[in-house]
Design an enzyme around this catalytic site. Structure first.
Site, PDB file in Angstrom:
ATOM      1  N   LYS A 100       0.670  -1.206   0.057  1.00 30.92           N
ATOM      2  CA  LYS A 100      -0.071   0.092   0.291  1.00 30.92           C
ATOM      3  C   LYS A 100       1.207   1.373   0.065  1.00 30.92           C
ATOM      4  CE  LYS A 100      -2.001   2.042   3.373  1.00 30.92           C
ATOM      5  NZ  LYS A 100      -0.973   3.160   3.867  1.00 30.92           N
TER       6      LYS A 100
ATOM      7  N   THR B  84       1.836   5.931   5.877  1.00 33.45           N
ATOM      8  CA  THR B  84       2.386   4.666   6.010  1.00 33.45           C
ATOM      9  C   THR B  84       2.476   3.757   4.635  1.00 33.45           C
ATOM     10  OG1 THR B  84       1.209   4.188   8.080  1.00 33.45           O
ATOM     11  CG2 THR B  84       2.280   2.370   7.020  1.00 33.45           C
TER      12      THR B  84
ATOM     13  N   GLU C 174      -0.541  10.589  -3.920  1.00 33.55           N
ATOM     14  CA  GLU C 174      -1.526  11.441  -3.586  1.00 33.55           C
ATOM     15  C   GLU C 174      -1.802  12.394  -4.842  1.00 33.55           C
ATOM     16  OE1 GLU C 174      -3.074  11.026   0.881  1.00 33.55           O
ATOM     17  OE2 GLU C 174      -1.499  12.359   0.344  1.00 33.55           O
TER      18      GLU C 174
ATOM     19  N   ASN D 228      -4.826  16.651   1.324  1.00 39.25           N
ATOM     20  CA  ASN D 228      -4.240  16.480   2.770  1.00 39.25           C
ATOM     21  C   ASN D 228      -4.667  17.884   3.431  1.00 39.25           C
ATOM     22  OD1 ASN D 228      -2.562  14.476   2.851  1.00 39.25           O
ATOM     23  ND2 ASN D 228      -1.746  15.251   0.926  1.00 39.25           N
TER      24      ASN D 228
END
Lengths: 417, 417
Positions: free
Chosen positions: A190, A201, A289, A412
């Protein structure tokens, strides 16, 4: 959270073969998410060896502490052996103090009871929000159920259960000869820097049926991450929980038992193992992201490989370089800036810079032959390679990253926790 | 380019007093911009001393190279003396090879002719696009005209002429006693990390009528920047052109001549000098590209001041911390992450984190008494103070930055060069 799959996702999700000695199951335990799986249990046959590398953060999560202790052969464990892996998404169990430590112990105890193994051979990873206590009692019953349901084919489900804000599951596989046997390496991951609200993470788990002793597996992992997971950056931020574990069941038929990483029979395996790590690491960069471009940074002509790495990271982490790529702008001035700020040996008047193979600057100046229209067209491609040739020595390195888009800031910044 | 003034701009532009021995003039020389001034000439009376600090980039601009050589007392100059400063905006004259070096020489020669001084006592700074040759012949005539028009009052015009994407001019002043005399310190600056398309430069110039020998002025400047300009970061990117020059005309009446920075008579002056630098540095942070919040990062309890600085910079440069501030989110998990990744001594279980004075986490856990609603209200303020108390030693430090907004990405990514 974003529901749109990254435009950089692989065309299809690979189907991973069975690995003798590994069974998997997933469940929706309601840790944080609704309507999706958030727990993975991987079961290993007895004798499975394990190795791990972890975040360099000085504030590691409780699960990272737990795994490090187990690998070191802490009390109640035989170092280097594993019977199960429990991963949850939705809660990182990081910065949770004594409660967090107790939660790891309880999770391992519940798993050990469910599979009748030693808690010291249960490995753990958690990803999700930081600072929230993880209620490990939620694993009661769930892990028993998972143990009874575990099946050798459930690779894609496993990859999906560990996702947080990833937009696609990440899987990779290779089959390779070890002695006269054919052995398999499967991996899932991931994403890194995929953190919304707090999900800081990168997790990855690699599995093989090759019989490799724990110290040899550890050596393979340590050298394997150097140019793969350690050469990927999304935003320069390092999580409290980054974890990469490798498990070797040794259940492949007729495979020679390998006790040292230097064993010449391991050569093809080591290459395939590194390729699986590289494949997973690239998928992580492709799912950064808000990413719209995969960015490969090549540095050559540095005084050493380590120096080339630092220059490459300086380029790959520069917000100004990354926003320029997002704007499809061959902004080599910002690459000069990032080379200059790296603090590594560099000579302005020997530096050359290339975008997707076209030299735009050299000898401390703009390349007079550089065709703005040609390079502008290249910058529209989904993958951008920036090469900085320092002209000093033979050190070279490669780092992967992605562009910095308004989507990153939105993911974010556009929420209240 | 943005035309909206930063919401963090000071309420008014200060009026700076005259400094004996300094005259200023600006012009629109058409270097790159239309309809605005882009050249500043500052003239100094004979005997003016000079000191400078510059970017640490390994790829410095031609003007940085020029100033460094002049300060070192290169041929055709007496090190440490200045008769003029020429600054242009619109073109950084960086990564321009031999052409760039020739352009600095030509600029200095034109200025030297215009004011009948030695070219080795002309100081230069350029800010703007990287990699474009600077056509120094444009200064022909312009500098003669500026020399004839230079006046002691033109401080705001000077601050405006050096702007690139700054949204407000930056000026600061202090008057202080030196011996029995009153002396003045004036400063102007343009922003760091304010780079659109390529304008990667922080420039600042400080002027005083105090009689301070060049080595003492250099020592003052070097210690003065440590906790001011060197403690500000916008995006962690370092320009090729960062330049801070100080000029001391010595024209103040009845002031004692200071030859050593350790001279006890210099104490009040040194404090005022540092305050001017601090004021300008804070204005730079208040005008970071796209900034909506001024962010002060305090680190205490580190093992040393240097360690505290590195932890503070890790927090201040973290995209995840900065986007959280933009989202008005008291996301202390990301502060833990940034402390952890700094690579400095830190103990998760001794760490405490405060937002605007409210403790949100301590002893490795969320503070149970922390009131989410109270902290959410505080996060709406225009200035956010993040304090990380490491609990290890007595090292403390302070760094200023701003938030990371979609505007930043837009300014730096939403264009084609």
């Amino acid at each position: 959270m974003s529901t749109t799959v990254s435009p950089l996702a692989p065309a299809s999700v690979p189907t991973l073969p069975v690995i003798a000695g590994v069974r998997l199951a997933t469940a929706a335990a309601g840790i944080r998410y609704k309507g999706r799986t958030d727990v993975l249990l991987a079961l290993f046959d007895e004798g499975t060896t394990v190795a791990g590398v972890f975040t360099k953060s000085k504030c590691p999560s409780a699960a990272v502490d737990w795994c490090r202790e187990r690998l070191a052969g802490g009390k109640s464990s035989k170092g280097g052996l594993a019977r199960a892996l429990v991963v949850n998404s939705g809660n990182a169990n990081a910065f949770t103090g004594k409660t967090g430590k107790a939660a790891t112990k309880l999770t391992a105890d519940i798993a050990a009871r469910a599979i009748k193994a030693n808690a010291g051979q249960i490995f753990l990873a958690s990803t999700g929000v930081i600072g929230e206590p993880l209620d490990a009692t939620k694993f009661n019953g769930v892990l028993d159920d998972l143990a009874s349901r575990a099946a050798p084919e459930s690779w894609e489900e496993a990859a999906r259960a560990i996702m947080t804000t990833d937009t696609f599951p990440k899987l990779a596989t290779k089959t390779v000869k070890l002695g006269k046997a054919r052995v398999t390496i499967n991996g899932i991951a991931k994403g890194a820097g995929m953190i919304a609200p707090d999900m800081a993470t990168m997790l990855s788990f690699v599995f093989t049926d090759a019989p490799i002793a724990a110290p040899a597996l550890q050596a393979l992992l340590k050298s394997g991450v150097e140019d793969t997971f350690n050469a990927v950056t999304i935003d320069g931020d390092t999580s409290t929980s980054d974890t990469l574990l490798a498990f070797a069941t040794g259940a492949a038929k007729d495979a020679p038992r390998i006790s040292r990483a230097s064993d010449p029979r391991l050569k093809a395996f080591a290459k395939a193992f590194r390729e699986v790590l590289a494949d997973l690491a690239e998928q992580v960069a492709r799912d950064g992201e808000g990413a719209r471009k995969l960015v490969e940074v090549l540095v050559e002509g540095a005084v050493s490989k380590a120096s080339a790495r630092r220059v490459a990271m300086s380029i790959a982490n520069s917000p100004l370089v990354k926003t320029a790529i997002a704007g499809e702008d061959a902004n080599w001035g910002r690459v000069v800036m990032a080379v200059g700020k790296a603090g590594e040996p560099a000579d302005r008047d020997k530096l050359a810079i290339f975008f997707n193979g076209v030299r735009v600057a050299y000898k401390g100046m703009r390349d007079p032959s550089y065709d703005e229209a040609e390079v502008s067209a290249l910058m529209k491609q989904p993958k951008i390679t920036i090469k900085a040739a320092l002209g000093l020595g033979k050190g070279r390195d490669r780092v992967l990253t992605c562009d910095l888009t308004k989507e990153y800031v939105a993911i974010n910044g556009d929420y209240r926790s």
